[in-house]
Design a protein around this motif. Structure first.
Motif, PDB file in Angstrom:
ATOM      1  N   VAL A  54     -19.017   7.190   3.680  1.00 23.75           N
ATOM      2  CA  VAL A  54     -19.771   5.942   3.381  1.00 23.75           C
ATOM      3  C   VAL A  54     -19.163   4.876   3.384  1.00 23.75           C
ATOM      4  CG1 VAL A  54     -21.679   7.478   2.323  1.00 23.75           C
ATOM      5  CG2 VAL A  54     -19.763   6.535   1.014  1.00 23.75           C
ATOM      6  N   ALA A  55     -19.560   3.731   3.419  1.00 27.16           N
ATOM      7  CA  ALA A  55     -18.682   2.463   3.252  1.00 27.16           C
ATOM      8  C   ALA A  55     -18.392   2.211   1.746  1.00 27.16           C
ATOM      9  CB  ALA A  55     -19.624   1.250   3.762  1.00 27.16           C
ATOM     10  N   PRO A  56     -17.121   1.513   1.573  1.00 28.18           N
ATOM     11  CA  PRO A  56     -16.939   1.264   0.231  1.00 28.18           C
ATOM     12  C   PRO A  56     -17.953  -0.088  -0.133  1.00 28.18           C
ATOM     13  CG  PRO A  56     -15.476   0.249   1.619  1.00 28.18           C
ATOM     14  CD  PRO A  56     -16.407   1.085   2.601  1.00 28.18           C
ATOM     15  N   ALA A  57     -18.543   0.058  -1.418  1.00 25.95           N
ATOM     16  CA  ALA A  57     -19.494  -1.209  -1.832  1.00 25.95           C
ATOM     17  C   ALA A  57     -18.645  -2.627  -1.625  1.00 25.95           C
ATOM     18  CB  ALA A  57     -19.628  -0.950  -3.400  1.00 25.95           C
ATOM     19  N   GLU A  58     -19.572  -3.453  -1.589  1.00 26.63           N
ATOM     20  CA  GLU A  58     -18.885  -4.819  -1.590  1.00 26.63           C
ATOM     21  C   GLU A  58     -18.652  -5.139  -2.969  1.00 26.63           C
ATOM     22  OE1 GLU A  58     -18.143  -6.758   0.780  1.00 26.63           O
ATOM     23  OE2 GLU A  58     -19.460  -5.894   2.624  1.00 26.63           O
ATOM     24  N   PRO A  59     -17.875  -6.042  -3.584  1.00 27.76           N
ATOM     25  CA  PRO A  59     -17.082  -6.844  -2.265  1.00 27.76           C
ATOM     26  C   PRO A  59     -15.976  -5.875  -1.804  1.00 27.76           C
ATOM     27  CG  PRO A  59     -16.627  -7.704  -4.718  1.00 27.76           C
ATOM     28  CD  PRO A  59     -17.544  -6.603  -4.803  1.00 27.76           C
ATOM     29  N   HIS A  60     -15.305  -6.237  -0.872  1.00 30.78           N
ATOM     30  CA  HIS A  60     -14.055  -5.496  -0.193  1.00 30.78           C
ATOM     31  C   HIS A  60     -12.911  -6.016  -0.726  1.00 30.78           C
ATOM     32  CE1 HIS A  60     -17.132  -3.071   1.833  1.00 30.78           C
ATOM     33  NE2 HIS A  60     -16.930  -3.900   3.170  1.00 30.78           N
ATOM     34  N   GLU A  61     -12.896  -6.644  -1.970  1.00 33.23           N
ATOM     35  CA  GLU A  61     -11.617  -7.118  -2.492  1.00 33.23           C
ATOM     36  C   GLU A  61     -11.492  -6.307  -3.770  1.00 33.23           C
ATOM     37  OE1 GLU A  61     -10.538 -10.799  -1.347  1.00 33.23           O
ATOM     38  OE2 GLU A  61      -9.739 -11.530  -3.338  1.00 33.23           O
ATOM     39  N   PHE A  62     -10.516  -5.409  -4.007  1.00 33.15           N
ATOM     40  CA  PHE A  62     -10.174  -4.696  -5.312  1.00 33.15           C
ATOM     41  C   PHE A  62      -8.976  -4.036  -5.256  1.00 33.15           C
ATOM     42  CE2 PHE A  62     -12.466  -2.385  -1.854  1.00 33.15           C
ATOM     43  CZ  PHE A  62     -11.462  -1.389  -1.370  1.00 33.15           C
ATOM     44  N   GLN A  63      -8.970  -3.468  -6.506  1.00 31.20           N
ATOM     45  CA  GLN A  63      -7.597  -2.769  -7.067  1.00 31.20           C
ATOM     46  C   GLN A  63      -8.362  -1.270  -6.674  1.00 31.20           C
ATOM     47  OE1 GLN A  63      -4.670  -3.745  -7.988  1.00 31.20           O
ATOM     48  NE2 GLN A  63      -5.206  -6.013  -8.059  1.00 31.20           N
ATOM     49  N   ALA A  64      -7.384  -0.350  -6.311  1.00 28.40           N
ATOM     50  CA  ALA A  64      -7.632   1.078  -6.007  1.00 28.40           C
ATOM     51  C   ALA A  64      -6.341   1.915  -6.161  1.00 28.40           C
ATOM     52  CB  ALA A  64      -8.346   1.007  -4.707  1.00 28.40           C
ATOM     53  N   ARG A  65      -6.895   3.063  -6.322  1.00 29.65           N
ATOM     54  CA  ARG A  65      -5.890   4.102  -6.224  1.00 29.65           C
ATOM     55  C   ARG A  65      -6.112   5.265  -4.970  1.00 29.65           C
ATOM     56  NH1 ARG A  65      -7.557   4.335 -11.151  1.00 29.65           N
ATOM     57  NH2 ARG A  65      -8.363   6.685 -10.914  1.00 29.65           N
ATOM     58  N   LEU A  66      -5.162   5.716  -4.159  1.00 32.45           N
ATOM     59  CA  LEU A  66      -5.317   6.738  -3.322  1.00 32.45           C
ATOM     60  C   LEU A  66      -4.418   7.744  -3.732  1.00 32.45           C
ATOM     61  CD1 LEU A  66      -5.882   7.574  -0.203  1.00 32.45           C
ATOM     62  CD2 LEU A  66      -3.584   6.645   0.358  1.00 32.45           C
ATOM     63  N   VAL A  67      -5.246   8.854  -3.899  1.00 37.80           N
ATOM     64  CA  VAL A  67      -4.821  10.195  -4.286  1.00 37.80           C
ATOM     65  C   VAL A  67      -4.560  11.127  -3.254  1.00 37.80           C
ATOM     66  CG1 VAL A  67      -5.295  11.937  -6.103  1.00 37.80           C
ATOM     67  CG2 VAL A  67      -6.114   9.648  -6.631  1.00 37.80           C
ATOM     68  N   LEU A  68      -3.394  11.484  -2.942  1.00 37.31           N
ATOM     69  CA  LEU A  68      -2.972  12.418  -1.801  1.00 37.31           C
ATOM     70  C   LEU A  68      -2.716  13.857  -2.489  1.00 37.31           C
ATOM     71  CD1 LEU A  68      -0.921  10.202   0.400  1.00 37.31           C
ATOM     72  CD2 LEU A  68      -3.204  10.610   0.654  1.00 37.31           C
ATOM     73  N   ALA A  69      -3.343  14.785  -1.945  1.00 34.73           N
ATOM     74  CA  ALA A  69      -2.832  16.420  -2.538  1.00 34.73           C
ATOM     75  C   ALA A  69      -2.863  17.245  -1.304  1.00 34.73           C
ATOM     76  CB  ALA A  69      -3.902  16.714  -3.316  1.00 34.73           C
ATOM     77  N   ALA A  70      -1.628  17.974  -1.447  1.00 35.95           N
ATOM     78  CA  ALA A  70      -1.360  18.873  -0.494  1.00 35.95           C
ATOM     79  C   ALA A  70      -0.281  20.009  -1.052  1.00 35.95           C
ATOM     80  CB  ALA A  70      -0.700  18.413   0.715  1.00 35.95           C
ATOM     81  N   LYS A  71      -0.523  21.356  -0.790  1.00 38.91           N
ATOM     82  CA  LYS A  71       0.375  22.464  -1.208  1.00 38.91           C
ATOM     83  C   LYS A  71       0.630  22.110  -2.749  1.00 38.91           C
ATOM     84  CE  LYS A  71       2.431  22.579   3.176  1.00 38.91           C
ATOM     85  NZ  LYS A  71       3.552  22.382   4.266  1.00 38.91           N
TER      86      LYS A  71
END
Length: 89
Positions: A54-71
């Motif tokens: 799905v699309a991210p909600a508006e507005p498309h200006e924000f602070q965020a975190r990318l959580v990556l997981a593997a092994k």
């Protein structure tokens, strides 16, 4: 990490340099009414790309975190998304 236009509409997209079979990716966007969570799924024709369903909600200006997981490992990467110049809502 980027917001891209696809045939299905705008999506969050992560492109990685190396393929990892068990990689999971989640974007957690800080919103005034609470976090918005977008799970990124592998794209069938490109194993280096993961996209949200799905699309991210508006507005498309924000602070965020990318959580990556593997092994059994997890890495949290903070980032800021900004609208291109002249594209503010």
């Amino acid at each position: 990490m980027e917001i891209v236009g696809t045939a299905a509409g705008e999506r969050m997209r992560l492109t990685v340099d190396r393929h990892a079979d068990d990689l999971t990716a989640t974007v957690i966007i800080e919103r005034p009414n609470g976090p918005e969570t977008l799970r990124l799924e592998p794209v069938a024709d490109n194993h280096h790309r993961l996209e949200s369903k799905v699309a991210p909600a508006e507005p498309h200006e924000f602070q965020a975190r990318l959580v990556l997981a593997a092994k059994d490992r997890e890495q949290v990467l903070p980032f800021k998304m900004a609208e291109p110049e002249g594209h503010h809502h």
